[in-house]
Design an enzyme around this catalytic site. Structure first.
Site, short mmCIF file in Angstrom:
data_model
loop_
_atom_site.label_atom_id
_atom_site.label_comp_id
_atom_site.label_asym_id
_atom_site.label_seq_id
_atom_site.Cartn_x
_atom_site.Cartn_y
_atom_site.Cartn_z
N HIS A 239 -7.29 -3.94 -4.24
CA HIS A 239 -6.38 -3.27 -3.28
C HIS A 239 -6.15 -4.25 -2.22
O HIS A 239 -7.17 -4.93 -1.98
CB HIS A 239 -6.65 -1.98 -3.26
N CYS B 278 1.02 -0.96 0.11
CA CYS B 278 0.13 -0.03 -0.19
C CYS B 278 0.91 1.25 0.05
O CYS B 278 1.77 1.37 -0.94
CB CYS B 278 -1.00 0.02 1.36
N ASP C 210 -7.97 -2.61 -8.47
CA ASP C 210 -7.78 -1.69 -7.50
C ASP C 210 -8.25 -0.21 -8.03
O ASP C 210 -7.48 0.42 -8.91
CB ASP C 210 -6.15 -1.69 -7.35
#
Length: 239
Positions: free
Chosen positions: A206, A119, A174
């Site tokens: 994601h 991330c 994502d």
């Protein structure tokens, strides 16, 4: 294997970090760059997974300037954004350097150190790979590909300056990283002087590697991405 919390010195004061030590002499070091949620239990577990296969892993608390908060996964991202946006790449690199110094003090040269991020940490991993001659880097769904983050240029502009072999892992669904941005990064890394690879996972969004986030976790993609990560480190930091 053992795990401890240590305190490192940075230009902005002390920084806590989790360190996982392998049972035997480490084959190298891995800096694990945290998610936007902070130094979570999941990140500690990632360090333990690296230690289990022979790497000394360290996860620095990049939010130490803000008191090292850790946010629950159901926290509104807007609440976290101010903490994340307060960081800049110079501070991040200072924290990376402090982590490398600990590994160096324990006998690990910089070309035997990898940075693996998730991330927000995926972006950190790419920035670090562009500024430091590390042994390898892996970015799990790191954003900022076509828009700069942390005061850094867009990563598509940074890509040509990569100093460490770089692997990027992305999910096609994502919403924060469109496929066209991923493909722009693929094109940009073609100018790098080091090996690069991008892997896309169809039908995956994601945070697909984080098993503490059921809404995003995908066991098949997570297992494949982890295997690719270990293979990437093995290829570029050989035993």
């Amino acid at each position: 294997m053992s795990v401890e919390t240590v305190t490192l010195s940075t230009a902005d004061g002390p920084m806590d970090a989790v360190v996982a030590h392998p049972a035997d002499v480490p084959r190298g070091g891995v800096i694990v760059a945290q998610e936007a949620f902070g130094l979570t239990g999941y990140i500690t577990a990632v360090c333990e997974r690296f230690a289990a296969v022979g790497w000394r892993a360290i996860a620095p608390a990049f939010y130490h300037r803000a008191g090292s908060p850790v946010f629950a996964y159901d926290t509104d991202i807007a609440t976290i954004r101010s903490t994340t946006q307060a960081l800049n790449s110079l501070e991040i690199l200072d924290d990376v350097d402090a982590s490398m110094e600990l590994l160096a003090d324990e006998g690990t040269a910089i070309d035997r150190i990898a940075v693996v991020g998730f991330c927000m940490g995926g972006t950190v991993a790419t920035i670090a790979a562009a500024h430091r001659p590390l042994g390898a880097a892996v970015s799990f769904y790191g954003g900022g590909l076509v828009q700069g983050r942390f005061g850094e240029a867009p990563l598509v502009e940074v890509a040509a300056r990569l100093q460490a072999p770089w692997l990027g892992l992305f999910g096609d669904l994502d919403q924060s990283i469109p496929v066209e941005h991923v493909e722009a990064m693929r094109s940009a890394t073609g100018d790098a002087a080091v090996p690069t690879e991008i892997v896309r996972y169809p039908g995956v969004g994601h945070a697909f590697h984080c098993d503490e986030r059921p809404a995003g976790y995908n066991a098949i993609a997570a297992a494949d991405a982890w295997a690719r990560t270990l293979a990437w480190l093995d290829a570029h930091i050989p035993a």
